[in-house]
Write a protein that holds these residues in place. Structure first.
Motif, PDB file in Angstrom:
ATOM      1  N   ILE A  18      -0.558  16.881 -23.287  1.00 30.47           N
ATOM      2  CA  ILE A  18      -0.810  17.604 -22.042  1.00 30.47           C
ATOM      3  C   ILE A  18       0.452  17.655 -21.197  1.00 30.47           C
ATOM      4  O   ILE A  18       0.806  18.683 -20.626  1.00 30.47           O
ATOM      5  N   GLN A  19       1.145  16.522 -21.124  1.00 26.06           N
ATOM      6  CA  GLN A  19       2.360  16.453 -20.321  1.00 26.06           C
ATOM      7  C   GLN A  19       3.418  17.423 -20.839  1.00 26.06           C
ATOM      8  O   GLN A  19       4.146  18.042 -20.071  1.00 26.06           O
ATOM      9  N   ASN A  20       3.486  17.570 -22.148  1.00 24.88           N
ATOM     10  CA  ASN A  20       4.502  18.434 -22.746  1.00 24.88           C
ATOM     11  C   ASN A  20       4.137  19.912 -22.676  1.00 24.88           C
ATOM     12  O   ASN A  20       5.011  20.774 -22.646  1.00 24.88           O
ATOM     13  N   GLU A  21       2.841  20.228 -22.668  1.00 24.08           N
ATOM     14  CA  GLU A  21       2.423  21.612 -22.826  1.00 24.08           C
ATOM     15  C   GLU A  21       1.802  22.243 -21.586  1.00 24.08           C
ATOM     16  O   GLU A  21       1.978  23.431 -21.340  1.00 24.08           O
ATOM     17  N   MET A  22       1.049  21.493 -20.799  1.00 26.87           N
ATOM     18  CA  MET A  22       0.302  22.070 -19.691  1.00 26.87           C
ATOM     19  C   MET A  22       1.117  22.062 -18.405  1.00 26.87           C
ATOM     20  O   MET A  22       1.655  21.035 -18.003  1.00 26.87           O
ATOM     21  N   THR A  23       1.222  23.217 -17.767  1.00 26.90           N
ATOM     22  CA  THR A  23       1.940  23.322 -16.499  1.00 26.90           C
ATOM     23  C   THR A  23       0.958  23.558 -15.359  1.00 26.90           C
ATOM     24  O   THR A  23      -0.207  23.920 -15.570  1.00 26.90           O
ATOM     25  N   VAL A  24       1.451  23.375 -14.158  1.00 27.28           N
ATOM     26  CA  VAL A  24       0.643  23.597 -12.966  1.00 27.28           C
ATOM     27  C   VAL A  24       0.123  25.032 -12.924  1.00 27.28           C
ATOM     28  O   VAL A  24      -1.026  25.281 -12.544  1.00 27.28           O
ATOM     29  N   LYS A  25       0.945  25.981 -13.328  1.00 30.57           N
ATOM     30  CA  LYS A  25       0.545  27.390 -13.296  1.00 30.57           C
ATOM     31  C   LYS A  25      -0.698  27.641 -14.136  1.00 30.57           C
ATOM     32  O   LYS A  25      -1.548  28.465 -13.785  1.00 30.57           O
ATOM     33  N   GLU A  26      -0.832  26.927 -15.245  1.00 31.86           N
ATOM     34  CA  GLU A  26      -1.971  27.118 -16.138  1.00 31.86           C
ATOM     35  C   GLU A  26      -3.247  26.485 -15.596  1.00 31.86           C
ATOM     36  O   GLU A  26      -4.350  26.910 -15.948  1.00 31.86           O
ATOM     37  N   THR A 104       6.043  23.121 -13.099  1.00 30.82           N
ATOM     38  CA  THR A 104       5.966  21.660 -13.161  1.00 30.82           C
ATOM     39  C   THR A 104       4.796  21.225 -14.036  1.00 30.82           C
ATOM     40  O   THR A 104       3.739  21.858 -14.049  1.00 30.82           O
ATOM     41  N   GLY A 105       4.956  20.137 -14.765  1.00 26.14           N
ATOM     42  CA  GLY A 105       3.874  19.599 -15.585  1.00 26.14           C
ATOM     43  C   GLY A 105       2.777  19.005 -14.720  1.00 26.14           C
ATOM     44  O   GLY A 105       3.023  18.538 -13.609  1.00 26.14           O
ATOM     45  N   ILE A 106       1.544  19.004 -15.238  1.00 24.83           N
ATOM     46  CA  ILE A 106       0.427  18.534 -14.425  1.00 24.83           C
ATOM     47  C   ILE A 106       0.457  17.025 -14.203  1.00 24.83           C
ATOM     48  O   ILE A 106      -0.089  16.534 -13.216  1.00 24.83           O
ATOM     49  N   ILE A 107       1.081  16.273 -15.110  1.00 22.56           N
ATOM     50  CA  ILE A 107       1.199  14.834 -14.882  1.00 22.56           C
ATOM     51  C   ILE A 107       2.064  14.572 -13.652  1.00 22.56           C
ATOM     52  O   ILE A 107       1.736  13.736 -12.805  1.00 22.56           O
ATOM     53  N   GLU A 108       3.150  15.317 -13.539  1.00 19.75           N
ATOM     54  CA  GLU A 108       4.024  15.173 -12.369  1.00 19.75           C
ATOM     55  C   GLU A 108       3.287  15.588 -11.099  1.00 19.75           C
ATOM     56  O   GLU A 108       3.468  14.982 -10.034  1.00 19.75           O
ATOM     57  N   ARG A 120      -4.714  17.925  -3.047  1.00 17.73           N
ATOM     58  CA  ARG A 120      -4.362  19.288  -3.444  1.00 17.73           C
ATOM     59  C   ARG A 120      -2.901  19.564  -3.127  1.00 17.73           C
ATOM     60  O   ARG A 120      -2.332  18.982  -2.201  1.00 17.73           O
ATOM     61  N   LEU A 121      -2.326  20.467  -3.913  1.00 16.66           N
ATOM     62  CA  LEU A 121      -0.945  20.881  -3.707  1.00 16.66           C
ATOM     63  C   LEU A 121      -0.879  22.401  -3.704  1.00 16.66           C
ATOM     64  O   LEU A 121      -1.577  23.058  -4.486  1.00 16.66           O
ATOM     65  N   ALA A 122      -0.047  22.946  -2.838  1.00 15.20           N
ATOM     66  CA  ALA A 122       0.205  24.383  -2.871  1.00 15.20           C
ATOM     67  C   ALA A 122       1.206  24.660  -3.987  1.00 15.20           C
ATOM     68  O   ALA A 122       2.208  23.962  -4.120  1.00 15.20           O
ATOM     69  N   VAL A 123       0.909  25.650  -4.799  1.00 18.92           N
ATOM     70  CA  VAL A 123       1.820  26.038  -5.873  1.00 18.92           C
ATOM     71  C   VAL A 123       2.676  27.180  -5.339  1.00 18.92           C
ATOM     72  O   VAL A 123       2.163  28.255  -5.009  1.00 18.92           O
ATOM     73  N   MET A 124       3.988  26.931  -5.226  1.00 23.36           N
ATOM     74  CA  MET A 124       4.862  27.902  -4.570  1.00 23.36           C
ATOM     75  C   MET A 124       6.061  28.266  -5.431  1.00 23.36           C
ATOM     76  O   MET A 124       6.623  27.426  -6.129  1.00 23.36           O
ATOM     77  N   GLU A 125       6.417  29.538  -5.360  1.00 21.73           N
ATOM     78  CA  GLU A 125       7.642  30.056  -5.975  1.00 21.73           C
ATOM     79  C   GLU A 125       8.487  30.567  -4.828  1.00 21.73           C
ATOM     80  O   GLU A 125       8.200  31.615  -4.251  1.00 21.73           O
ATOM     81  N   GLY A 126       9.504  29.802  -4.442  1.00 27.00           N
ATOM     82  CA  GLY A 126      10.241  30.141  -3.236  1.00 27.00           C
ATOM     83  C   GLY A 126       9.359  29.912  -2.030  1.00 27.00           C
ATOM     84  O   GLY A 126       8.806  28.831  -1.846  1.00 27.00           O
ATOM     85  N   ASN A 127       9.180  30.953  -1.197  1.00 25.09           N
ATOM     86  CA  ASN A 127       8.319  30.849  -0.022  1.00 25.09           C
ATOM     87  C   ASN A 127       6.939  31.464  -0.242  1.00 25.09           C
ATOM     88  O   ASN A 127       6.156  31.591   0.702  1.00 25.09           O
ATOM     89  N   VAL A 128       6.661  31.856  -1.482  1.00 27.04           N
ATOM     90  CA  VAL A 128       5.402  32.535  -1.791  1.00 27.04           C
ATOM     91  C   VAL A 128       4.412  31.555  -2.422  1.00 27.04           C
ATOM     92  O   VAL A 128       4.730  30.885  -3.406  1.00 27.04           O
ATOM     93  N   ILE A 129       3.208  31.473  -1.845  1.00 29.36           N
ATOM     94  CA  ILE A 129       2.159  30.632  -2.419  1.00 29.36           C
ATOM     95  C   ILE A 129       1.434  31.408  -3.506  1.00 29.36           C
ATOM     96  O   ILE A 129       0.883  32.481  -3.264  1.00 29.36           O
ATOM     97  N   LEU A 130       1.440  30.856  -4.709  1.00 29.69           N
ATOM     98  CA  LEU A 130       0.798  31.504  -5.850  1.00 29.69           C
ATOM     99  C   LEU A 130      -0.630  31.016  -6.055  1.00 29.69           C
ATOM    100  O   LEU A 130      -1.447  31.702  -6.671  1.00 29.69           O
ATOM    101  N   GLY A 131      -0.929  29.827  -5.562  1.00 28.45           N
ATOM    102  CA  GLY A 131      -2.255  29.258  -5.759  1.00 28.45           C
ATOM    103  C   GLY A 131      -2.297  27.823  -5.292  1.00 28.45           C
ATOM    104  O   GLY A 131      -1.380  27.342  -4.623  1.00 28.45           O
ATOM    105  N   MET A 132      -3.382  27.135  -5.648  1.00 25.11           N
ATOM    106  CA  MET A 132      -3.551  25.728  -5.301  1.00 25.11           C
ATOM    107  C   MET A 132      -3.959  24.965  -6.554  1.00 25.11           C
ATOM    108  O   MET A 132      -4.677  25.494  -7.409  1.00 25.11           O
ATOM    109  N   ILE A 133      -3.504  23.726  -6.654  1.00 21.19           N
ATOM    110  CA  ILE A 133      -3.980  22.856  -7.722  1.00 21.19           C
ATOM    111  C   ILE A 133      -4.549  21.604  -7.074  1.00 21.19           C
ATOM    112  O   ILE A 133      -3.941  21.027  -6.166  1.00 21.19           O
ATOM    113  N   THR A 134      -5.742  21.201  -7.507  1.00 22.60           N
ATOM    114  CA  THR A 134      -6.426  20.063  -6.909  1.00 22.60           C
ATOM    115  C   THR A 134      -6.567  18.928  -7.912  1.00 22.60           C
ATOM    116  O   THR A 134      -6.330  19.100  -9.112  1.00 22.60           O
ATOM    117  N   ASP A 135      -6.978  17.769  -7.390  1.00 17.00           N
ATOM    118  CA  ASP A 135      -7.205  16.631  -8.273  1.00 17.00           C
ATOM    119  C   ASP A 135      -8.256  16.957  -9.327  1.00 17.00           C
ATOM    120  O   ASP A 135      -8.128  16.585 -10.492  1.00 17.00           O
TER     121      ASP A 135
END
Length: 202
Positions: A18-26, A104-108, A120-135
């Motif tokens: 999971i650490q190697n393959e899964m990213t926050v974006k996914e 970023t990897g989901i473990i991080e 929860r964390l805001a997922v951002m590319e520069g100043n643009v929020i792309l989404g949210m990731i929660t526990d």
């Protein structure tokens, strides 16, 4: 000497994969809701209720400046006996927003949540929020993650308890207050104080 049981080995492999393959974006949730910083807390609460959202991103001059969660509304207005209509979003928001890059990897991401004591964390590319990731987004990915994310599980226990009780959270339609003890009286959702004023007692 045996260093790991078979179960430990399987868990370690699962986590590494999971650490190697899964990213926050996914894993992130792409749907986000926003309100202006000068909106009242009552307006924020209604927006969250309308969309069944547990957080709102606060904007000022088009920039993301903070985040408001259900806990912010309850702890900063209700428990202080302040009407949500009398406070602004900027008064109760958490700022600055703690964010993470989509690559970023989901473990991080989980480690950052634990370090920052947030869910929860805001997922951002520069100043643009792309989404949210929660526990819960992270915990739902693999049972193997539970062994290293025990702190996130503990943070969920209080929220799960509230969801399992009969207490209903919402806005009193008589006084406009957000309450954890909402009950319908003749079809009108009321807080405990308003029910007593109307002559209804639990």
């Amino acid at each position: 000497m045996v260093l790991n049981t078979q179960r430990d080995l399987e868990t370690d492999v699962s986590i590494r994969e999971i650490q190697n393959e899964m990213t926050v974006k996914e894993a992130m949730t792409k749907e986000i809701f926003v309100m202006n910083a000068d909106a009242s807390v009552l307006e924020v609460a209604r927006e969250m209720a309308d969309h069944n959202a547990n957080n709102i991103i606060v904007l000022e001059d088009g920039d993301s400046v903070g985040i408001i969660t259900e806990n912010d509304i309850v702890s900063k207005t209700v428990v202080r006996n302040i009407l949500p209509a009398e406070m602004l979003a900027r008064d109760i928001m958490s700022s600055p927003i703690i964010s993470i890059k989509p690559s970023t990897g989901i473990i991080e991401a989980a480690e950052l949540m634990i370090k920052s004591d947030i869910r929860r964390l805001a997922v951002m590319e520069g100043n643009v929020i792309l989404g949210m990731i929660t526990d819960r987004d992270i915990l739902s990915i693999s049972p193997g993650l539970n062994t290293i994310l025990v702190n996130l599980i503990e943070m969920n226990r209080e929220r799960d308890f509230l969801q399992e009780t009969d207490v209903e959270r919402g806005i009193c339609q008589r006084c406009g207050a957000l309450t954890d003890n909402l009950t319908e009286v003749d079809g009108v959702p009321m807080c405990e104080d308003c029910r007593e004023e109307e002559g209804y007692y639990d």
